[in-house]
Design a protein around this motif. Sequence first.
Motif: not given
Length: 199
Positions: A147-149, A165-170, A187-188, A192-197
């Motif tokens: 689980r990712y908290s 929705a979830v998708c991984m890029d290259r 980024d697993p 690091r988690l980044t919000h894209r507004h």
Amino acid sequence: VPIRYSNPRQAILDMKFTLLPLNVPGRDWTWTRCAGSAALLALMGFAAAFAARHEPFVRVSEQEHLAQAPVSAILQDRQGFLWFGTEDGLIRYDGYAYTSFRKDRRNPSSLSDNFVSCLHEDAAGNLWIGTFDGLCRMDARTGAIRRYSLSGGSDEGLNHKIVQAVCMDRSGVLWIGTRSGGLDQFDPATGRLTHRHLQ
């Protein structure tokens, strides 16, 4: 309007060939709508082969495991397993048997929520599972669930806890679509988690 056939045998039986008149001196070659007997015999073998390869649909939803909840996501992994995300857990089907994965409050290595909304397989074969309470990853080798908290409502968490929705890029970065919260980038490798507004 062309006629559409569901049975290839009937389509061949209904075939008629129209030959245009041939203007040959001394002969009258006006044949119209004649039966194509030779072609029919040749095509009957094709129809039999087609029918032999044709497999009917099987309603797997009538099986016990899939009859309990609506299916919200379907994925076939590189090993050929079918995965069904439902409102009551995750189900794997190997063509013979079903295996269910559900949330267990006593087991932190289980799903974070039983409502599975989306699925994605990454380049390593790991299964990413979007739920109504965050994100999970199933290890391709061990089958362990992590689980990712990424709790919603904070700068360190998802814009919204419901992942749709979830998708991984290259580059190995996950793009996560959340309900009414916009887009997140995770980024697993670094966590690091980044919000894209989006404007």
